[in-house]
Structure formats: structure tokens, C-alpha cells
Scaffold this motif. Structure first.
Motif, short mmCIF file in Angstrom:
data_model
loop_
_atom_site.label_atom_id
_atom_site.label_comp_id
_atom_site.label_asym_id
_atom_site.label_seq_id
_atom_site.Cartn_x
_atom_site.Cartn_y
_atom_site.Cartn_z
N ILE A 162 39.32 68.04 30.96
CA ILE A 162 40.20 66.35 31.20
C ILE A 162 40.99 66.50 30.00
CG2 ILE A 162 38.41 65.50 32.95
CD1 ILE A 162 37.41 63.61 30.35
N ALA A 163 41.96 65.20 30.36
CA ALA A 163 42.34 64.52 29.04
C ALA A 163 42.99 63.10 29.60
CB ALA A 163 44.15 64.99 28.72
N SER A 164 42.74 62.44 28.66
CA SER A 164 43.11 60.87 29.24
C SER A 164 43.50 60.00 27.99
CB SER A 164 41.67 59.71 29.58
OG SER A 164 40.37 60.10 28.04
N LEU A 165 43.91 58.75 28.26
CA LEU A 165 44.79 57.58 27.37
C LEU A 165 44.82 56.95 28.38
CD1 LEU A 165 47.54 56.93 25.71
CD2 LEU A 165 48.79 57.02 27.41
N PHE A 181 51.50 61.20 24.65
CA PHE A 181 50.36 61.93 25.86
C PHE A 181 51.56 62.86 25.93
CE2 PHE A 181 48.50 61.92 29.19
CZ PHE A 181 46.51 62.54 28.76
N SER A 182 51.92 62.57 26.43
CA SER A 182 53.53 64.05 27.47
C SER A 182 53.22 64.91 26.74
CB SER A 182 54.22 63.23 28.02
OG SER A 182 53.65 61.76 29.03
N GLN A 183 53.68 64.71 25.39
CA GLN A 183 53.78 65.66 24.29
C GLN A 183 52.62 66.59 24.23
OE1 GLN A 183 56.36 63.95 21.63
NE2 GLN A 183 57.05 65.53 21.51
N VAL A 184 51.68 65.97 24.36
CA VAL A 184 50.33 66.58 23.60
C VAL A 184 49.38 67.33 24.91
CG1 VAL A 184 48.02 65.60 22.79
CG2 VAL A 184 49.64 64.79 21.72
#
Length: 510
Positions: A162-165, A181-184
Motif C-alpha cells: 500500500i501507499a497512502s496520502l 505523492f504521484s511522483q513518489v
């Protein structure tokens, strides 16, 4: 290296902390004793005073507990909307205007079951996401989110990564946070120095594992239960596999497993449908373009075994497991409710009452189904006095056999139904809870009405429904067992007492 840098990644921090406690299965496995599959929540910042004030204005204060009477807590009604991005990502969205914030969670089929011949590759890839992008190193990325009042989170488990913001929803904060976030997540640079640092942290964790008999038993249990299946190896990899993983391996895994067609995008918060669509498209377009990875095959059934790890301590760890069910299985509600009565509901369960309260053999004994993409484990775990380990193990198996033979009583069933209904509102109490539920619904391809369906299924169950379901999936003599503790002369168990035995005030050291 500062403490903040060392523990900055929640993923690595959890692994290192996990070496000091029993971690018999990943928190991912949707795994678990919650009403709904665990939502893998990452830590979130406390909402601003302004946000809390806004919520207080809408909610009347509770002046007396008497007002609750015997009425169940109100349920939060969710209008779940779903669509697909141009890149193939599935999106689930709930509009929630109470707070000026939103939660975004990406759930990839990119857990350790996709490691192939390189255990630890999925975890390393996930841990490296926020270590660098073009023009920014790990410190600049962290400061970028912090300056916007946003928070990034990540984690890797057996089935998923998962990746969350979490961010304020005002455009001047939302848009730069989403761009970062999109770049990371979509274009990480995977710097060599960061990769080596994280590998060193994992290798240090493996050394700590040697001092933890519970962790050693857990690793052996999954190895014995799953044999050659991808679930058999630990999500964090092994001391033999981690050193050989390089940046090229990580980049290749990211290109395949973090593709737009391999992700579920969950969104909850202060957003309109059109804003949610723009966010989902922006994130999807930033990811590598590709299709979904296939789920792992169904594991083969394993014969009953008993492995012992000789470890010098005062306590013996007892772990018992059998293959359970995949997520979405029609027996899930019955198995959930049956397990709540057997050992998953804390105090008052069969196992806790007989093993702890009547005989004082343990501080806690717990059981649980952990459904995953394919058959996750059913597990029972506890610690007990080393000189009573054999008798305690026999008692636990006897209690399981009695439960399978007769099932729960009507009183136990009704109590478990009430407890489930009472705790159900907590599963959607916050936006972070809801986004986790949406991620699980999308990842395991459950119906959008799943939350309400589950409660209706639970309330309709009979004693015979529960008994039959438990017998379809469990065998009292079919456990894979791993114990870890010293080889000592065994003593007979004390007889059960009608009075609850007083427990020591502290947990004994190993």
C-alpha cells in the motif's frame, strides 16, 4: 544516522519491532479478527483544531450514558461509488464533507507472494518509494509533505503493498500534495545509498529475530504450513536473499507490480465526484502502465506435524495452524462468528475461559482466520509455562475438538452476534477506517454492499450453520504445530477451578 531517519519508514520500523513480539502472520491478511478485513491503517496526524471544531458543531454532545439504553450504536451509511481509470485502476470513492481533509490509499497486488525466487523484493521496493525522486532526496520528500500538512504512508505484506496520502482538501494544499505523492509512487529513483541502508536495517532485524522464540516459531510455522507456496517465506525476506537484491531488481519489480492495472484506488473525504475522478486519473497516469498480476495458486493441504525449537526460556510458545479460506468465501461470516466464540473475541471465549481463567496457564490465548487472496491460515497462539507445555497443547486441541463436535451454545451465539453488531460501527468510525475498508473491498473484489451484507449474514446464522462451517474447514487432529521453548520435565495440569485464578502482575521474561 538520526533516530528519525532510521525509523522514518513505518515498514522497516514495524519489522524491527515485530522481532520482539509474536508476529505469526502479516497485518495485511485481511487478515484477522476484525469484523472486516484489516485495513492496514498507517498512522495519521491528529486533525487540526479547525477540523475538530467543525465536527463538534454538527454532533450533539452525549450528556448521559443512560441515553444509550440497550440501543445499538448508529451506523454510518456509506454511498460507495466505483469506476475505472483509463489506465485500468479500479476506484472506490465515498464523499465525506465533515472534515476539510481527504484520505487516499493505493492497494497494489504487490506483496511478498509476488517475490518469486527473491524473498524480500516486494518489501524493499515498497520501502524505497519515498527515498528519492528526481530533484528530491528522502529528507526533501518528507519536508515536502510536512510543509503541506500532508502525510505519506506505506507498507508491504503477503498479498498486497500500500501507499497512502492524507491531506487537506483545499486546492492550494491538495494539488501540490498529490503531485508529490504521484511522483513518489509512480517515479521513484531508488537511490543506491538508501537501498543499502534499508538492507542493513533488515539484516540487523534478522539478528534480533534470533533472540525472539515467538518470531522463530512463527517463521517455522508458515514454512511448515505452506511448504513451497509463496506464502511460506517471510515478507521481509531472509538473511540469504536480501544482500543480493540490487536497484535493477527493485526497478523491474516496480515496473511490473506498481502498474495502473494492478492497483485499487480508494478515496474518502471532502471531495466531489468530479474532484475524485481527477485525482484518480492523475495518480493512475503517473504509475507505470500495465495489467494486473495473477494471484498466487491455491496452496496444497499439509499433513499434521509438530516441530519443536529448543530455546532457553521460562515460557514455551505454542502455535497451531491449518489452512483456512480465501477472502470472499461464502463461509466467511459463519467462520468469523464461530471463531469469536472459540478464541477470537478476547475474554469470555472458550479458549480464554478454559486455559487462562480456570487454570491460569497463560496470559492470553487467541485464535483467528486470516483470509487472503487464496487460503490464508487459521491460527491459535499462546505462551505457557515450559513445564506444562505438553498438557496445555493437548488441552487446546481437546477444546477445539469439543467445539467442532457440538458447536456453540445458543447463549454464546447470541452474545457473539450482539458483540459483532455493537462493534460494527467502529469499522467505519473515521475516514481512515473507511478508506481501509474500501481498499479491502476493491482488492478482494467484494461487492460494494459487502459491509451491510456481512452484518445481515451474521445475524441470520444458527448454531448448526456455525458448527457445520467450522467442520468444513477445520480438523481437530489436522494442526501444523510449532513450539519454541526449553526441553524440561513436564508436569500435569492443575484441575479447572470455578473461581477465576488471579494472574501475576507482569509478564515473565524469557
Amino acid at each position: 544516522m538520526s533516530d528519525r531517519t532510521f525509523m522514518r519508514s513505518g515498514l522497516i520500523g514495524l519489522f524491527l519491532l515485530g522481532t520482539f513480539g509474536l508476529t505469526a502472520c502479516d497485518s495485511e491478511t485481511g487478515d484477522t479478527v476484525a469484523v472486516i478485513p484489516p485495513a492496514h491503517n498507517v498512522a495519521t496526524p491528529v486533525e487540526s483544531g479547525q477540523a475538530i471544531a467543525r465536527e463538534d458543531q454538527k454532533q450533539p454532545r452525549l450528556e448521559s450514558l443512560d441515553a444509550l439504553d440497550d440501543q445499538p450504536l448508529p451506523r454510518r451509511q456509506l454511498d460507495i461509488q466505483s469506476w475505472q481509470t483509463e489506465g485500468g485502476a479500479r476506484v472506490l470513492f465515498v464523499e465525506a464533507r465533515e472534515l476539510p481533509m481527504f484520505d487516499l490509499r493505493l492497494t497494489f497486488a504487490a506483496g511478498s507472494s509476488q517475490d518469486g525466487d527473491t524473498p524480500g523484493l516486494a518489501m524493499l521496493t515498497n520501502a524505497m518509494l519515498d527515498e528519492g525522486i528526481e530533484g528530491k532526496d528522502v529528507t526533501a520528500i518528507a519536508e515536502g509533505f510536512e510543509n503541506l500538512g500532508a502525510e505519506f504512508g506505506n507498507g508491504s505484506y503477503r498479498d498486497m503493498a500500500i501507499a497512502s496520502l492524507r491531506s487537506l482538501s483545499a486546492a492550494d494544499k491538495r494539488e501540490p500534495a498529490l503531485q508529490l505523492f504521484s511522483q513518489v509512487v509512480g517515479q521513484p529513483s531508488f537511490p543506491e545509498d538508501s537501498l543499502q541502508r534499508i538492507k542493513n536495517q533488515l539484516l540487523t532485524g534478522f539478528e534480533f529475530q534470533k533472540q525472539n522464540p515467538g518470531k522463530l516459531a512463527s517463521l517455522e510455522l508458515f514454512k511448515q504450513l505452506y511448504q513451497e507456496h509463496p506464502y511460506a517465506h517471510p515478507s521481509e525476506g531472509t538473511p540469504a536473499s536480501i544482500p543480493g537484491i540490487d536497484a535493477a531488481h527493485v526497478r523491474d519489480f516496480h515496473a511490473r507490480a506498481y502498474a495502473a492495472g494492478n492497483v485499487v484506488i480508494a478515496l474518502v473525504g471532502d471531495l466531489s465526484r468530479s474532484e475524485a475522478e481527477m485525482i484518480a486519473e492523475q495518480v493512475s497516469a503517473a504509475l507505470p502502465q500495465g495489467t494486473a498480476l495473477p494471484p498466487p495458486d491455491e496452496p496444497s493441504r499439509t499433513s499434521a506435524t509438530h516441530e519443536h525449537i529448543d530455546y532457553p526460556s521460562n515460557q514455551t510458545h505454542l502455535l497451531l495452524a491449518q489452512l483456512g479460506i480465501p477472502r470472499g468465501h461464502p463461509d466467511y461470516a459463519a467462520l468469523y462468528l464461530g471463531n469469536q466464540i472459540l478464541g477470537g473475541g478476547g475474554f469470555g471465549t472458550r479458549l480464554m475461559e478454559e486455559v487462562r481463567e480456570k487454570r491460569g496457564l497463560t496470559y492470553g490465548v487467541y485464535s483467528g482466520f486470516s483470509p487472503m487472496q487464496t487460503n490464508g491460515p487459521f491460527m491459535i497462539n499462546l505462551q505457557t509455562r515450559a513445564d506444562m507445555a505438553e498438557g496445555t497443547l493437548e488441552l487446546v486441541q481437546q477444546l477445539v475438538g469439543e467445539f467442532l463436535d457440538k458447536g456453540p451454545t445458543e447463549a454464546e451465539l447470541e452474545r457473539a452476534k450482539r458483540q459483532t453488531a455493537g462493534s460494527f460501527p467502529l469499522s467505519t468510525a473515521s475516514n481512515a477506517d473507511i478508506v481501509g475498508q474500501l481498499g479491502s473491498i476493491g482488492f478482494y473484489n467484494l461487492p460494494l454492499s459487502y459491509l451491510e451484507d456481512f452484518m445481515q449474514q451474521v445475524q441470520a446464522l444458527s448454531v448448526e450453520d456455525v458448527r457445520a462451517a467450522m467442520n468444513r474447514h477445520l480438523d481437530a487432529d489436522g494442526f501444523v504445530i510449532v513450539t519454541a521453548g526449553p526441553e524440561v520435565e513436564q508436569k500435569p495440569l492443575p484441575p479447572p477451578s470455578d473461581k477465576h485464578l488471579e494472574q501475576p502482575s507482569s509478564v515473565p521474561e524469557h
